[in-house]
Design a protein around this motif. Structure first.
Motif, short mmCIF file in Angstrom:
data_model
loop_
_atom_site.label_atom_id
_atom_site.label_comp_id
_atom_site.label_asym_id
_atom_site.label_seq_id
_atom_site.Cartn_x
_atom_site.Cartn_y
_atom_site.Cartn_z
N MET A 180 3.70 10.56 -7.27
CA MET A 180 4.51 11.33 -6.32
C MET A 180 4.45 12.82 -6.62
O MET A 180 4.45 13.65 -5.70
CB MET A 180 5.95 10.83 -6.33
CG MET A 180 6.20 9.60 -5.47
SD MET A 180 5.83 9.89 -3.71
CE MET A 180 6.91 11.26 -3.35
N VAL A 181 4.41 13.19 -7.89
CA VAL A 181 4.29 14.60 -8.26
C VAL A 181 2.99 15.17 -7.70
O VAL A 181 2.96 16.27 -7.13
CB VAL A 181 4.33 14.78 -9.79
CG1 VAL A 181 3.97 16.21 -10.19
CG2 VAL A 181 5.72 14.42 -10.33
N ALA A 222 2.60 17.98 -4.71
CA ALA A 222 1.85 19.21 -4.99
C ALA A 222 0.84 19.48 -3.89
O ALA A 222 0.60 20.63 -3.51
CB ALA A 222 1.15 19.10 -6.34
N ALA A 223 0.23 18.41 -3.35
CA ALA A 223 -0.72 18.56 -2.25
C ALA A 223 -0.02 18.89 -0.94
O ALA A 223 -0.60 19.51 -0.04
CB ALA A 223 -1.55 17.29 -2.08
N GLY A 224 1.23 18.46 -0.81
CA GLY A 224 2.03 18.80 0.36
C GLY A 224 1.73 17.99 1.61
O GLY A 224 2.14 18.37 2.70
N THR A 241 0.87 -1.17 0.00
CA THR A 241 0.00 0.00 0.00
C THR A 241 0.90 1.22 0.00
O THR A 241 1.51 1.55 1.02
CB THR A 241 -0.91 0.01 1.24
OG1 THR A 241 -1.71 -1.18 1.25
CG2 THR A 241 -1.83 1.22 1.24
N TRP A 242 0.99 1.88 -1.14
CA TRP A 242 2.01 2.91 -1.32
C TRP A 242 1.56 4.26 -0.77
O TRP A 242 0.49 4.76 -1.12
CB TRP A 242 2.37 3.04 -2.80
CG TRP A 242 2.96 1.79 -3.35
CD1 TRP A 242 2.39 0.92 -4.22
CD2 TRP A 242 4.26 1.25 -3.05
NE1 TRP A 242 3.24 -0.13 -4.49
CE2 TRP A 242 4.40 0.05 -3.78
CE3 TRP A 242 5.31 1.67 -2.24
CZ2 TRP A 242 5.55 -0.74 -3.73
CZ3 TRP A 242 6.46 0.89 -2.18
CH2 TRP A 242 6.57 -0.29 -2.90
N ARG A 243 2.40 4.80 0.09
CA ARG A 243 2.19 6.14 0.63
C ARG A 243 3.47 6.95 0.47
O ARG A 243 4.57 6.40 0.34
CB ARG A 243 1.80 6.09 2.12
CG ARG A 243 0.47 5.41 2.37
CD ARG A 243 0.13 5.38 3.85
NE ARG A 243 -1.14 4.70 4.09
CZ ARG A 243 -2.32 5.30 4.04
NH1 ARG A 243 -2.40 6.59 3.77
NH2 ARG A 243 -3.43 4.62 4.25
N TRP A 244 3.32 8.28 0.52
CA TRP A 244 4.49 9.15 0.49
C TRP A 244 5.07 9.20 1.89
O TRP A 244 4.49 9.76 2.80
CB TRP A 244 4.10 10.53 0.01
CG TRP A 244 5.23 11.52 0.04
CD1 TRP A 244 6.57 11.25 0.04
CD2 TRP A 244 5.12 12.95 0.10
NE1 TRP A 244 7.31 12.40 0.09
CE2 TRP A 244 6.45 13.46 0.12
CE3 TRP A 244 4.05 13.83 0.13
CZ2 TRP A 244 6.71 14.84 0.18
CZ3 TRP A 244 4.31 15.19 0.18
CH2 TRP A 244 5.61 15.68 0.20
#
Length: 222
Positions: free
Chosen positions: A149-150, A154-156, A64-67
């Motif tokens: 990821m971009v 952008a959402a921060g 489950t991919w998160r930043w």
């Protein structure tokens, strides 16, 4: 059993998707003689899921991919790594020292059968062949350039769930633009008929009274 020419070992089934995906990357890396550390393993798995989604399929690694702090990550990957090490399928060479930052290298202890279905293994092998020789820092930079990821940057908001379908939409737009460019390259050159502009203006003047009547009828005389 440690010889690369030995018969691949059949793994116990069923394997959890994340365990199978970790082993798949290490098997593909073994075949290409690429060295894998923890950061590279994570990023290669991310690129594999991204490639599957871009091609119209679904993510398959089980992550489950998160930043997180260093790009796409799932904390379940550390547990999966510990599990395959405890199963003695993977050797872990931890070079981390208290006084300095090091890296943790991972490799299969012996050759194994393909741990994932054929299509998933095809994607894994292609990703490892393309990116497996790159350094961890290069892969980290590349991961930050991917559409999910971009969008997250952008959402921060750190720890935000990454939208992998963003990559599919970006690819579809690129393909549409490329088809349009190809069409324009072979399409006949468009030219205007001489005097066509004057004819259109004259037609608009002729229809002005009719348009006014229609507007009054539809909208009412205000």
């Amino acid at each position: 059993m440690s010889s690369i020419t030995a018969k691949p070992v059949e793994l116990p089934q069923p394997l959890q998707p994340l365990l199978g995906s970790v082993l798949a990357v290490l098997k593909a890396a073994r075949e290409c003689s690429h060295e894998i550390n923890r950061t590279k393993l994570v990023k290669l798995l991310y690129f594999a899921d991204l490639a599957a989604v871009e091609s119209g399929g679904t993510a398959f690694t089980g992550a489950t991919w998160r930043w997180d702090n260093f790009g796409p990550y799932d904390h379940a990957l550390k547990r999966a790594e510990n599990t395959v090490v405890e199963m003695e399928i993977v050797d872990r060479d931890d070079q981390t020292r208290v006084e300095e930052y090091g890296s943790c290298h991972l490799a299969l202890a012996f050759d194994i059968d393909d741990p994932l279905p054929a299509e998933s293994m095809r994607i894994i092998r292609r990703v490892v062949s393309l990116h497996g020789a790159k350094s961890a820092s290069v892969l980290r930079k590349l991961s930050y350039q991917t559409p999910p990821m971009v969008e997250a940057e952008a959402a921060g908001d750190r720890n935000v769930l990454l939208d992998l379908s963003r990559a599919r939409r970006v690819r579809q737009i690129r393909e549409l633009l490329e088809r349009h460019r190809r069409h324009r390259a072979v399409a006949p050159k468009q030219t205007d008929d001489a005097g066509i502009g004057d004819e259109l203006l004259a037609e608009m003047r002729d229809l002005a009274e009719l348009r006014g009547h229609v507007n009054v009828t539809e909208l009412g005389d205000r």
